[in-house]
Design a protein around this motif. Structure first.
Motif, PDB file in Angstrom:
ATOM      1  N   ALA A   1      41.894  35.516  48.325  1.00  0.00           N
ATOM      2  CA  ALA A   1      42.352  35.891  46.976  1.00  0.00           C
ATOM      3  C   ALA A   1      42.903  34.691  46.238  1.00  0.00           C
ATOM      4  CB  ALA A   1      43.418  36.991  47.082  1.00  0.00           C
ATOM      5  N   LYS A   2      43.672  33.847  46.942  1.00  0.00           N
ATOM      6  CA  LYS A   2      44.231  32.665  46.299  1.00  0.00           C
ATOM      7  C   LYS A   2      43.147  31.696  45.899  1.00  0.00           C
ATOM      8  CE  LYS A   2      48.833  32.738  48.409  1.00  0.00           C
ATOM      9  NZ  LYS A   2      49.792  31.977  49.248  1.00  0.00           N
ATOM     10  N   ARG A   3      42.132  31.563  46.755  1.00  0.00           N
ATOM     11  CA  ARG A   3      41.042  30.656  46.417  1.00  0.00           C
ATOM     12  C   ARG A   3      40.297  31.143  45.182  1.00  0.00           C
ATOM     13  NH1 ARG A   3      40.259  30.575  52.090  1.00  0.00           N
ATOM     14  NH2 ARG A   3      38.492  32.025  51.869  1.00  0.00           N
ATOM     15  N   ARG A   4      40.099  32.461  45.113  1.00  0.00           N
ATOM     16  CA  ARG A   4      39.394  33.005  43.939  1.00  0.00           C
ATOM     17  C   ARG A   4      40.203  32.778  42.661  1.00  0.00           C
ATOM     18  NH1 ARG A   4      38.095  37.311  47.480  1.00  0.00           N
ATOM     19  NH2 ARG A   4      39.808  38.566  46.596  1.00  0.00           N
ATOM     20  N   MET A   5      41.532  32.979  42.728  1.00  0.00           N
ATOM     21  CA  MET A   5      42.385  32.790  41.558  1.00  0.00           C
ATOM     22  C   MET A   5      42.357  31.335  41.081  1.00  0.00           C
ATOM     23  SD  MET A   5      45.705  35.155  42.475  1.00  0.00           S
ATOM     24  CE  MET A   5      46.573  34.550  41.042  1.00  0.00           C
ATOM     25  N   ALA A   6      42.413  30.409  42.035  1.00  0.00           N
ATOM     26  CA  ALA A   6      42.389  28.996  41.665  1.00  0.00           C
ATOM     27  C   ALA A   6      41.060  28.622  41.028  1.00  0.00           C
ATOM     28  CB  ALA A   6      42.637  28.133  42.905  1.00  0.00           C
ATOM     29  N   LYS A   7      39.978  29.170  41.587  1.00  0.00           N
ATOM     30  CA  LYS A   7      38.650  28.883  41.047  1.00  0.00           C
ATOM     31  C   LYS A   7      38.497  29.452  39.643  1.00  0.00           C
ATOM     32  CE  LYS A   7      33.760  29.335  42.195  1.00  0.00           C
ATOM     33  NZ  LYS A   7      32.777  29.886  43.172  1.00  0.00           N
ATOM     34  N   GLN A   8      39.005  30.682  39.439  1.00  0.00           N
ATOM     35  CA  GLN A   8      38.907  31.321  38.128  1.00  0.00           C
ATOM     36  C   GLN A   8      39.731  30.555  37.080  1.00  0.00           C
ATOM     37  OE1 GLN A   8      40.182  35.366  38.141  1.00  0.00           O
ATOM     38  NE2 GLN A   8      39.254  35.836  36.163  1.00  0.00           N
ATOM     39  N   LYS A   9      40.897  30.069  37.495  1.00  0.00           N
ATOM     40  CA  LYS A   9      41.752  29.310  36.574  1.00  0.00           C
ATOM     41  C   LYS A   9      41.058  28.030  36.127  1.00  0.00           C
ATOM     42  CE  LYS A   9      46.411  27.436  36.105  1.00  0.00           C
ATOM     43  NZ  LYS A   9      47.718  27.229  36.770  1.00  0.00           N
ATOM     44  N   ARG A  10      40.415  27.334  37.092  1.00  0.00           N
ATOM     45  CA  ARG A  10      39.682  26.121  36.726  1.00  0.00           C
ATOM     46  C   ARG A  10      38.548  26.430  35.775  1.00  0.00           C
ATOM     47  NH1 ARG A  10      40.336  24.984  42.272  1.00  0.00           N
ATOM     48  NH2 ARG A  10      38.196  25.678  42.660  1.00  0.00           N
ATOM     49  N   LYS A  11      37.889  27.546  36.003  1.00  0.00           N
ATOM     50  CA  LYS A  11      36.763  27.931  35.150  1.00  0.00           C
ATOM     51  C   LYS A  11      37.220  28.207  33.734  1.00  0.00           C
ATOM     52  CE  LYS A  11      32.869  31.125  34.913  1.00  0.00           C
ATOM     53  NZ  LYS A  11      32.204  32.289  35.551  1.00  0.00           N
TER      54      LYS A  11
END
Length: 217
Positions: A25-35
């Motif tokens: 979940a944390k990895r997905r949130m970080a990826k979405q924020k960068r996007k």
């Protein structure tokens, strides 16, 4: 046996410290924020490029031959909402530039110069409107006052307008009529007292003064 060093104690030499892997979940949130950050940056870059390249934009350098093609290409990459925002901005800038050009050409001041016509012209127009019985004629105290103050001056009220002014004076009533007679009588006394050495400018007004006195007395 390998493991994580207890809190507050350093790991023993030669032993590997294992870290707990980040959750999915944390990895997905970080990826979405960068996007999101990247998309926002791209949108800002598009808007800036469009404002510089679209034809009619104030910042467009003169002689840029490829500006129309570049502007059209950039507009094609914008979303409908971004395009509306950009078009409104460019429309406002074009109007501002157009007003500036009109001011420089003197067109924008045409109505202002018309409104600033001299008091003499406005008063004479008022008198002509009365004489011609124009339907839109209305009494204006300011215009009447100007005529009464300058009616003996041939430069301000030319001879061709004086007969109409005499006809207008015939309709004077009340205080305005009394003051006009008093002023004419005072001017005549000044002429009589001055004799041949009277003010030449006053001598030029003699005939008009007599006509006014004969009409109103």
């Amino acid at each position: 046996m390998g493991g994580v060093a207890p809190e507050g104690r350093a790991a023993l030499p030669g032993r590997r410290v294992c870290r707990k892997p980040a959750s999915a979940a944390k990895r997905r949130m970080a990826k979405q924020k960068r996007k999101v950050t990247e998309v926002t940056a791209r949108k800002k870059k598009k808007l800036k490029a469009a404002a510089e390249d679209v034809p009619g934009a104030p910042a467009a350098p003169p002689g840029a031959g490829e500006a129309p093609a570049q502007g059209a290409a950039v507009l094609g990459t914008l979303s409908p909402e971004e395009r509306r925002v950009l078009e409104r901005k460019l429309k406002k800038e074009r109007k501002k530039e157009e007003r500036k050009r009109l001011r420089e050409a003197g067109v924008a001041t045409a109505q202002s110069s018309l409104a600033r016509r001299s008091g003499a012209q406005l008063a004479l127009d008022y008198l002509c409107g009365w004489a011609q019985k124009q339907d839109n004629w209305r009494f204006q105290k300011t215009r009447q006052t100007w005529l009464l103050l300058h009616m003996y001056d041939c430069d301000e009220v030319p001879d061709e307008h004086f007969p109409a002014l005499l006809a207008y004076l015939e309709g004077l009533r009340g205080r305005a009529r009394e003051l006009t007679v008093q002023k004419a009588e005072a001017l005549m006394r000044e002429l009589d007292e001055g004799g041949p050495g009277a003010d030449p400018r006053l001598l030029e007004k003699t005939q008009r003064i007599r006509q006014v006195l004969q009409l109103l007395s």
